[in-house]
Structures are given as structure tokens and as C-alpha cells.
Design a protein around this motif. Structure first.
Motif, short mmCIF file in Angstrom:
data_model
loop_
_atom_site.label_atom_id
_atom_site.label_comp_id
_atom_site.label_asym_id
_atom_site.label_seq_id
_atom_site.Cartn_x
_atom_site.Cartn_y
_atom_site.Cartn_z
N PRO A 52 0.44 -1.36 0.04
CA PRO A 52 -0.03 0.10 0.11
C PRO A 52 0.80 0.83 0.02
O PRO A 52 0.38 2.33 -0.52
N GLU A 53 2.42 1.37 0.50
CA GLU A 53 2.95 2.55 0.73
C GLU A 53 3.40 2.97 -0.86
O GLU A 53 4.05 4.11 -0.79
N ASN A 54 3.17 1.81 -1.69
CA ASN A 54 4.11 2.04 -2.82
C ASN A 54 2.42 1.93 -3.88
O ASN A 54 3.11 2.48 -5.02
N ILE A 55 1.46 2.34 -3.72
CA ILE A 55 0.08 2.65 -4.99
C ILE A 55 -0.69 4.19 -4.10
O ILE A 55 -0.71 4.25 -2.85
N PHE A 56 -0.12 4.84 -5.43
CA PHE A 56 -0.39 5.88 -4.70
C PHE A 56 -2.15 6.02 -6.24
O PHE A 56 -1.95 6.23 -7.58
N PHE A 57 -2.48 6.80 -5.27
CA PHE A 57 -4.43 6.69 -6.61
C PHE A 57 -5.03 8.02 -7.09
O PHE A 57 -4.89 8.91 -5.67
N LEU A 58 -5.30 8.25 -8.13
CA LEU A 58 -5.19 9.83 -8.17
C LEU A 58 -7.28 9.71 -8.10
O LEU A 58 -7.77 8.86 -8.89
N GLU A 59 -7.81 10.32 -7.39
CA GLU A 59 -9.00 10.68 -7.62
C GLU A 59 -9.05 11.93 -7.77
O GLU A 59 -8.77 12.82 -7.06
N ARG A 60 -10.04 11.92 -9.16
CA ARG A 60 -10.47 13.21 -9.82
C ARG A 60 -12.58 13.37 -8.83
O ARG A 60 -12.89 12.57 -9.29
N TYR A 61 -12.13 14.82 -8.74
CA TYR A 61 -13.18 14.72 -8.15
C TYR A 61 -14.24 16.20 -9.59
O TYR A 61 -13.67 16.08 -10.46
N SER A 62 -15.33 15.87 -8.92
CA SER A 62 -16.17 17.11 -10.24
C SER A 62 -15.76 18.61 -10.43
O SER A 62 -15.84 18.61 -11.76
N ASP A 63 -15.10 18.81 -10.36
CA ASP A 63 -14.63 20.54 -10.20
C ASP A 63 -13.17 19.91 -11.03
O ASP A 63 -12.36 21.04 -10.96
N SER A 74 -10.33 18.77 -9.40
CA SER A 74 -9.23 19.25 -8.78
C SER A 74 -9.30 17.34 -8.57
O SER A 74 -9.14 16.14 -8.42
N VAL A 75 -7.78 17.11 -8.61
CA VAL A 75 -7.26 15.77 -8.84
C VAL A 75 -6.67 16.09 -7.32
O VAL A 75 -5.62 16.43 -6.23
N GLU A 76 -7.20 15.00 -6.10
CA GLU A 76 -5.93 14.41 -4.77
C GLU A 76 -5.08 13.05 -4.58
O GLU A 76 -5.59 12.26 -5.74
N ILE A 77 -3.84 12.55 -4.08
CA ILE A 77 -3.50 11.89 -4.12
C ILE A 77 -3.36 11.08 -2.90
O ILE A 77 -2.98 11.76 -1.89
N ILE A 78 -3.81 9.82 -2.96
CA ILE A 78 -4.15 8.97 -2.43
C ILE A 78 -2.65 8.18 -1.70
O ILE A 78 -2.83 7.30 -2.53
N ASN A 79 -2.38 8.73 -0.55
CA ASN A 79 -0.92 6.56 -0.63
C ASN A 79 -0.48 7.40 1.26
O ASN A 79 -0.25 8.25 1.73
N PRO A 80 -0.68 6.31 1.54
CA PRO A 80 -0.32 4.89 0.80
C PRO A 80 -2.58 4.93 0.91
O PRO A 80 -3.16 5.02 1.19
N CYS A 81 -2.54 3.64 -0.07
CA CYS A 81 -3.74 3.24 -0.62
C CYS A 81 -3.96 1.83 -0.77
O CYS A 81 -2.78 1.06 -0.74
N TYR A 82 -4.93 0.75 -0.29
CA TYR A 82 -5.07 -0.62 -0.43
C TYR A 82 -6.05 -0.93 -2.02
O TYR A 82 -6.30 0.02 -2.41
N PRO A 83 -4.72 -1.94 -2.60
CA PRO A 83 -5.56 -3.27 -3.46
C PRO A 83 -7.11 -2.54 -3.69
O PRO A 83 -7.82 -2.02 -4.55
N ALA A 84 -8.31 -3.29 -2.75
CA ALA A 84 -9.23 -3.21 -3.28
C ALA A 84 -9.98 -1.42 -3.64
O ALA A 84 -11.23 -0.94 -4.08
N TYR A 85 -9.48 -0.69 -2.25
CA TYR A 85 -10.06 0.70 -2.26
C TYR A 85 -10.02 1.55 -3.71
O TYR A 85 -10.88 2.25 -4.36
N ALA A 86 -8.37 1.12 -4.13
CA ALA A 86 -7.88 1.83 -5.87
C ALA A 86 -8.51 1.37 -6.56
O ALA A 86 -8.82 1.94 -7.60
N THR A 87 -9.58 -0.15 -6.78
CA THR A 87 -10.46 -0.59 -7.50
C THR A 87 -11.49 -0.75 -7.23
O THR A 87 -12.11 -1.20 -8.09
N ARG A 88 -12.22 -0.03 -6.09
CA ARG A 88 -13.71 -0.41 -6.37
C ARG A 88 -14.01 0.20 -7.15
O ARG A 88 -15.74 0.17 -7.88
N ILE A 89 -13.65 1.24 -7.94
CA ILE A 89 -14.57 1.90 -9.00
C ILE A 89 -14.90 0.71 -10.64
O ILE A 89 -15.41 1.20 -10.85
#
Length: 257
Positions: A99-110, A112-127
């Protein structure tokens, strides 16, 4: 139209197979190897870190080949001082990444982008998938324990980058037996971590039960610092009434009504 650049070959049964007759996956591997070779040729010193970006390396690769590629890239990063980043939509791939080496890019409706780290596999692929499983599964005795554990996780911000499922099983023996079945049958796959949290008053009973039935596993086992809530309420509201607690709960019920 002319082709410019090197053409790669590999030897098979005494014959040379050109790049133009390779599979898409083989061409991808050739491209990765060539990129590393070019970067190393350009570097004045290996002591200076280098960054390598790879886009969707899982394309056209068999899962077994993908695992070997990730292992190879990890070896190259250590050997040649690389920081290697790759984009992917493959849960098979990121399940082998910490998880410490996974960076999840979350894009919002405006936008804007947030980088989530650490991130876990199921969370990163939930969508990406209808249900890719859970990062963590916690087995507890009852719904009250579930509510308590869930609130603790939420209050301590432990649900921000992982999917956690708290599952009440009904009694400590049921929890232990379900955990044993989950482990022996590999029921939840390798991306989910399993842990057990039992009520504090069954600690000795649980140890005796596991010893009697020769239950040995590596599942983390913890205990709540209190006895079961039902026993606590019976003791404080019936057997030996705690007037202050009784009045507080009674006032809350009146406000709720």
C-alpha cells in the motif's frame, strides 16, 4: 514509409524471430527493456536517481508474466537506482504491491485531483469492478462489537484508503471456526487481510478452545478491553445498578422519543 530504429530479435529453436512476428505482450516487454537500456546509456552516473514512467504495463500480458515483470522491475530499480512508476487498472498487479507504493489519483467533479497514499488494492479498484473484495476483514462476535469497531476505525481515520468489512459471527467459537475455514479454503483470496477481535471476557475460553481443537493459524487475534456489552449492561443496570449510567441512558431514550 520507412521504418527507422532498431529491430529486435530473439532466438528460438535455432531460428531468429523478428519483432514484427512477436505477440503484443512480447513487444511490450521489448519496449520496456529497450527503455531501461536507453535510460542507462544516457546516465552519467548510477548514483543519481532516475525516474521511469510506464503506462498500463498489464496490457496483453498473462498474469504470470506480469508478476515476473513486476519482480524484474523491482530488481532493476534496486540495481540501477530507479524510481519506477506505472499506471494500471489491474487488481492482479497491484495486489502484489505494498500500500505504501500505491498512489491512487482521485478526480473530483470540479476537476481537482487528490493523490491518496498509502492506498490499498481493493480501495483503488473499487470503481472499476462490481466488487473487488475487501482490503481488510475483521471477524467479531456480534452487532454491538461491529458498531464499536466501525466507530473506532472511522474516528481514527482508518477507512480513508482501504475497504474494511466488519463481520459479526455470533459467539467466539463461531468466529474462530469461520476464521479457520477462511484460511484453509483461501475463501477471500490474497488481497484481503483477516483479523479477529473478541470480547474481553472470553480470552481464556478462546485460548482453551483453540488449544483443545488444535487450532493454529497466523490470523491476528485481539480482544476488546471490556466484556461483552450485553454482560456489561446486565451487570451495571440489573445486578448492581449504576444509577448515573441508568439515568443517562434513560434521559437519552426520552430525548430520542
Amino acid at each position: 514509409m520507412q521504418f527507422s530504429g532498431d529491430i529486435f530479435y530473439y532466438q528460438k529453436d535455432g531460428r531468429r524471430v523478428s519483432q514484427f512476428h512477436m505477440s503484443t505482450g512480447e513487444n511490450l516487454l521489448v519496449s520496456v527493456l529497450n527503455s531501461i537500456n536507453i535510460r542507462n546509456s544516457d546516465r552519467a552516473s548510477l548514483s543519481k536517481p532516475c525516474i521511469l514512467f510506464l503506462d498500463e504495463i498489464e496490457l496483453a500480458l498473462h498474469p504470470s508474466s506480469l508478476k515476473r515483470l513486476v519482480s524484474f522491475l523491482d530488481e532493476m530499480s534496486m540495481l540501477y537506482n530507479y524510481a519506477i512508476y506505472f499506471s494500471t487498472h489491474s487488481i492482479e498487479l497491484i495486489s502484489s504491491i505494498s500500500p505504501e507504493n500505491i498512489f491512487f489519483l482521485e478526480r473530483y467533479s470540479d476537476n481537482s485531483v487528490e493523490i491518496i497514499n498509502p492506498c490499498y488494492p481493493a480501495y483503488a479498484t473499487r470503481i472499476l469492478y462490481d466488487h473487488s473484495g475487501y482490503d481488510s476483514i475483521i471477524l467479531v462476535e456480534d452487532d454491538l462489537a461491529k458498531e464499536l469497531i466501525t466507530r473506532l476505525l472511522r474516528n481514527n481515520n482508518l477507512l480513508n484508503s482501504r475497504l474494511v468489512h466488519v463481520l459479526p459471527c455470533g459467539g467466539y467459537t463461531n468466529v474462530i471456526e469461520l476464521a479457520r475455514e477462511v484460511v484453509s479454503s483461501n475463501l477471500v483470496g490474497k488481497i484481503s487481510s483477516i483479523s479477529i477481535i473478541l470480547d474481553g471476557d472470553v480470552k481464556q475460553d478462546a485460548k482453551s478452545y483453540m488449544h483443545k481443537h488444535a487450532i493454529k493459524n497466523n490470523i491476528p487475534l485481539s480482544y476488546l478491553p471490556i466484556e461483552s456489552l450485553e454482560k456489561y449492561l446486565k451487570h451495571t443496570l440489573h445486578d448492581r445498578v449504576d444509577h448515573k449510567l441508568f439515568r443517562k441512558l434513560n434521559d437519552l431514550s426520552i430525548i430520542h422519543i
